[in-house]
Design a protein around this motif. Structure first.
Motif, PDB file in Angstrom:
ATOM      1  N   GLN A 192     -21.119  35.319   6.231  1.00  0.00           N
ATOM      2  CA  GLN A 192     -21.211  33.685   6.128  1.00  0.00           C
ATOM      3  C   GLN A 192     -20.125  33.050   6.246  1.00  0.00           C
ATOM      4  O   GLN A 192     -19.128  33.372   5.396  1.00  0.00           O
ATOM      5  CB  GLN A 192     -21.971  33.254   4.701  1.00  0.00           C
ATOM      6  N   PRO A 193     -19.865  32.086   6.892  1.00  0.00           N
ATOM      7  CA  PRO A 193     -18.825  31.268   7.141  1.00  0.00           C
ATOM      8  C   PRO A 193     -18.512  30.454   5.850  1.00  0.00           C
ATOM      9  O   PRO A 193     -19.364  30.131   5.137  1.00  0.00           O
ATOM     10  CB  PRO A 193     -18.985  30.241   8.285  1.00  0.00           C
ATOM     11  N   GLY A 194     -17.238  30.326   5.450  1.00  0.00           N
ATOM     12  CA  GLY A 194     -16.771  29.871   4.049  1.00  0.00           C
ATOM     13  C   GLY A 194     -16.971  30.431   3.001  1.00  0.00           C
ATOM     14  O   GLY A 194     -16.575  30.162   1.892  1.00  0.00           O
ATOM     15  N   LEU A 195     -17.529  31.847   2.845  1.00  0.00           N
ATOM     16  CA  LEU A 195     -17.826  32.568   1.985  1.00  0.00           C
ATOM     17  C   LEU A 195     -16.727  33.797   1.576  1.00  0.00           C
ATOM     18  O   LEU A 195     -16.286  34.267   2.712  1.00  0.00           O
ATOM     19  CB  LEU A 195     -19.040  33.337   1.632  1.00  0.00           C
ATOM     20  N   GLU A 196     -16.154  34.062   0.440  1.00  0.00           N
ATOM     21  CA  GLU A 196     -15.295  35.187   0.497  1.00  0.00           C
ATOM     22  C   GLU A 196     -15.824  36.169   0.816  1.00  0.00           C
ATOM     23  O   GLU A 196     -16.631  36.693  -0.036  1.00  0.00           O
ATOM     24  CB  GLU A 196     -14.504  34.920  -0.860  1.00  0.00           C
ATOM     25  N   ALA A 197     -15.598  37.126   1.700  1.00  0.00           N
ATOM     26  CA  ALA A 197     -16.194  38.232   1.974  1.00  0.00           C
ATOM     27  C   ALA A 197     -15.183  39.263   2.173  1.00  0.00           C
ATOM     28  O   ALA A 197     -14.084  38.901   2.825  1.00  0.00           O
ATOM     29  CB  ALA A 197     -16.992  38.294   3.136  1.00  0.00           C
ATOM     30  N   SER A 198     -15.161  40.760   1.935  1.00  0.00           N
ATOM     31  CA  SER A 198     -13.995  41.512   2.404  1.00  0.00           C
ATOM     32  C   SER A 198     -14.419  42.235   3.569  1.00  0.00           C
ATOM     33  O   SER A 198     -13.549  42.929   4.131  1.00  0.00           O
ATOM     34  CB  SER A 198     -14.011  42.470   1.053  1.00  0.00           C
ATOM     35  N   TYR A 199     -15.766  42.209   4.105  1.00  0.00           N
ATOM     36  CA  TYR A 199     -15.953  42.870   5.227  1.00  0.00           C
ATOM     37  C   TYR A 199     -16.749  41.562   6.133  1.00  0.00           C
ATOM     38  O   TYR A 199     -17.326  40.831   5.843  1.00  0.00           O
ATOM     39  CB  TYR A 199     -16.891  44.003   5.132  1.00  0.00           C
ATOM     40  N   ASP A 200     -16.917  42.000   7.582  1.00  0.00           N
ATOM     41  CA  ASP A 200     -16.908  41.012   8.561  1.00  0.00           C
ATOM     42  C   ASP A 200     -18.527  41.137   8.982  1.00  0.00           C
ATOM     43  O   ASP A 200     -19.398  40.421   9.409  1.00  0.00           O
ATOM     44  CB  ASP A 200     -16.229  40.945   9.693  1.00  0.00           C
ATOM     45  N   VAL A 201     -18.969  42.660   9.127  1.00  0.00           N
ATOM     46  CA  VAL A 201     -20.068  42.993   9.838  1.00  0.00           C
ATOM     47  C   VAL A 201     -20.868  44.050   8.955  1.00  0.00           C
ATOM     48  O   VAL A 201     -20.081  44.998   8.327  1.00  0.00           O
ATOM     49  CB  VAL A 201     -20.038  43.285  11.297  1.00  0.00           C
ATOM     50  N   VAL A 202     -22.172  44.085   8.694  1.00  0.00           N
ATOM     51  CA  VAL A 202     -22.979  44.888   7.783  1.00  0.00           C
ATOM     52  C   VAL A 202     -24.161  45.388   8.646  1.00  0.00           C
ATOM     53  O   VAL A 202     -24.697  44.678   9.451  1.00  0.00           O
ATOM     54  CB  VAL A 202     -23.022  44.527   6.487  1.00  0.00           C
ATOM     55  N   LEU A 203     -24.349  46.690   8.611  1.00  0.00           N
ATOM     56  CA  LEU A 203     -25.618  47.234   9.083  1.00  0.00           C
ATOM     57  C   LEU A 203     -26.406  48.000   7.927  1.00  0.00           C
ATOM     58  O   LEU A 203     -25.548  48.739   7.190  1.00  0.00           O
ATOM     59  CB  LEU A 203     -25.229  48.311  10.365  1.00  0.00           C
ATOM     60  N   TYR A 204     -27.646  47.376   7.941  1.00  0.00           N
ATOM     61  CA  TYR A 204     -28.517  48.134   6.937  1.00  0.00           C
ATOM     62  C   TYR A 204     -29.761  48.795   7.900  1.00  0.00           C
ATOM     63  O   TYR A 204     -30.170  48.053   8.631  1.00  0.00           O
ATOM     64  CB  TYR A 204     -29.066  46.848   6.052  1.00  0.00           C
ATOM     65  N   SER A 205     -29.778  50.121   7.633  1.00  0.00           N
ATOM     66  CA  SER A 205     -30.954  50.714   8.147  1.00  0.00           C
ATOM     67  C   SER A 205     -31.602  51.930   7.309  1.00  0.00           C
ATOM     68  O   SER A 205     -31.042  52.335   6.417  1.00  0.00           O
ATOM     69  CB  SER A 205     -30.258  51.336   9.594  1.00  0.00           C
ATOM     70  N   GLU A 206     -32.908  51.926   7.770  1.00  0.00           N
ATOM     71  CA  GLU A 206     -33.651  53.175   7.232  1.00  0.00           C
ATOM     72  C   GLU A 206     -34.330  54.171   8.214  1.00  0.00           C
ATOM     73  O   GLU A 206     -34.808  53.632   9.224  1.00  0.00           O
ATOM     74  CB  GLU A 206     -34.769  52.405   6.523  1.00  0.00           C
ATOM     75  N   PHE A 207     -34.244  55.356   7.804  1.00  0.00           N
ATOM     76  CA  PHE A 207     -34.502  56.411   8.535  1.00  0.00           C
ATOM     77  C   PHE A 207     -35.555  57.192   7.973  1.00  0.00           C
ATOM     78  O   PHE A 207     -35.583  57.415   6.559  1.00  0.00           O
ATOM     79  CB  PHE A 207     -33.451  57.374   9.086  1.00  0.00           C
ATOM     80  N   ALA A 208     -36.633  57.740   8.306  1.00  0.00           N
ATOM     81  CA  ALA A 208     -37.500  58.758   7.974  1.00  0.00           C
ATOM     82  C   ALA A 208     -36.973  59.909   7.298  1.00  0.00           C
ATOM     83  O   ALA A 208     -37.465  60.478   5.999  1.00  0.00           O
ATOM     84  CB  ALA A 208     -38.540  59.153   9.004  1.00  0.00           C
ATOM     85  N   ASP A 209     -35.912  60.474   7.780  1.00  0.00           N
ATOM     86  CA  ASP A 209     -35.299  61.753   7.302  1.00  0.00           C
ATOM     87  C   ASP A 209     -33.923  61.949   7.844  1.00  0.00           C
ATOM     88  O   ASP A 209     -33.371  60.947   8.770  1.00  0.00           O
ATOM     89  CB  ASP A 209     -36.146  62.943   7.417  1.00  0.00           C
ATOM     90  N   GLN A 210     -33.211  63.083   7.411  1.00  0.00           N
ATOM     91  CA  GLN A 210     -31.819  63.247   8.000  1.00  0.00           C
ATOM     92  C   GLN A 210     -31.911  63.691   9.569  1.00  0.00           C
ATOM     93  O   GLN A 210     -30.846  63.237  10.103  1.00  0.00           O
ATOM     94  CB  GLN A 210     -31.516  64.521   7.223  1.00  0.00           C
ATOM     95  N   GLU A 211     -32.909  64.041   9.890  1.00  0.00           N
ATOM     96  CA  GLU A 211     -33.203  64.403  11.493  1.00  0.00           C
ATOM     97  C   GLU A 211     -33.096  63.264  12.079  1.00  0.00           C
ATOM     98  O   GLU A 211     -32.315  63.046  13.501  1.00  0.00           O
ATOM     99  CB  GLU A 211     -34.216  65.215  11.802  1.00  0.00           C
ATOM    100  N   ALA A 212     -33.800  62.174  11.857  1.00  0.00           N
ATOM    101  CA  ALA A 212     -33.848  60.994  12.453  1.00  0.00           C
ATOM    102  C   ALA A 212     -32.407  60.110  12.470  1.00  0.00           C
ATOM    103  O   ALA A 212     -32.110  59.539  13.345  1.00  0.00           O
ATOM    104  CB  ALA A 212     -35.057  59.967  11.701  1.00  0.00           C
ATOM    105  N   LEU A 213     -31.825  60.151  11.363  1.00  0.00           N
ATOM    106  CA  LEU A 213     -30.526  59.590  11.122  1.00  0.00           C
ATOM    107  C   LEU A 213     -29.371  60.605  12.234  1.00  0.00           C
ATOM    108  O   LEU A 213     -28.713  59.859  12.784  1.00  0.00           O
ATOM    109  CB  LEU A 213     -29.953  59.706   9.583  1.00  0.00           C
TER     110      LEU A 213
END
Length: 100
Positions: free
Chosen positions: A49-70
Motif C-alpha cells: 500500500q502506498p504511504g505505508l512502511e513495508a519491507s516488501y513490495d509484492v506478495v503472492l499468497y496461494s494454496e495448493f491441494a498437495d505437494q504435487e500440485a505445487l
C-alpha cells in the motif's frame, strides 16, 4: 493443503523502469499464472500500500491441494517464463510453504 507465500523486495530501478512500474508489471505477470495447474485453490497477488512502511513490495499468497500440485506450478512453462524478469528486478525474495 499447502500454502505457498512469496514476498519480493524490488530494486529502486531495474530493466529501464522504477520500482512502482516493475511492481505493477510483476503483478500482471503473476496474475496470468492463476489457475494454470489443477489443484490450485487460491492465487492472490498484492502490492504494498502506498504511504505505508513495508519491507516488501509484492506478495503472492496461494494454496495448493498437495505437494504435487505445487510442484506442477513450479515447473509450468508460464511460471518459468517469469524468472528472468523477476530475477533482474528483485533485491530480495522470501518464500514459505507450509501444510495445513
Amino acid at each position: 493443503m499447502i500454502k505457498h507465500i512469496v514476498m519480493w523486495k524490488l530494486k529502486d530501478f531495474a530493466e529501464g523502469a522504477d520500482r512502482a512500474t516493475n511492481a505493477r508489471r510483476m503483478k500482471e505477470q503473476l496474475d496470468a499464472c492463476a489457475n494454470i495447474v489443477p489443484g490450485m485453490f487460491a492465487f492472490e497477488v498484492a502490492l504494498a500500500q502506498p504511504g505505508l512502511e513495508a519491507s516488501y513490495d509484492v506478495v503472492l499468497y496461494s494454496e495448493f491441494a498437495d505437494q504435487e500440485a505445487l510442484k506442477a506450478y513450479g515447473e509450468h512453462p508460464t511460471h518459468h517464463a517469469l524468472k528472468p524478469f523477476f530475477g533482474a528486478i528483485r533485491e530480495a525474495r522470501q518464500c514459505m510453504d507450509y501444510t495445513i
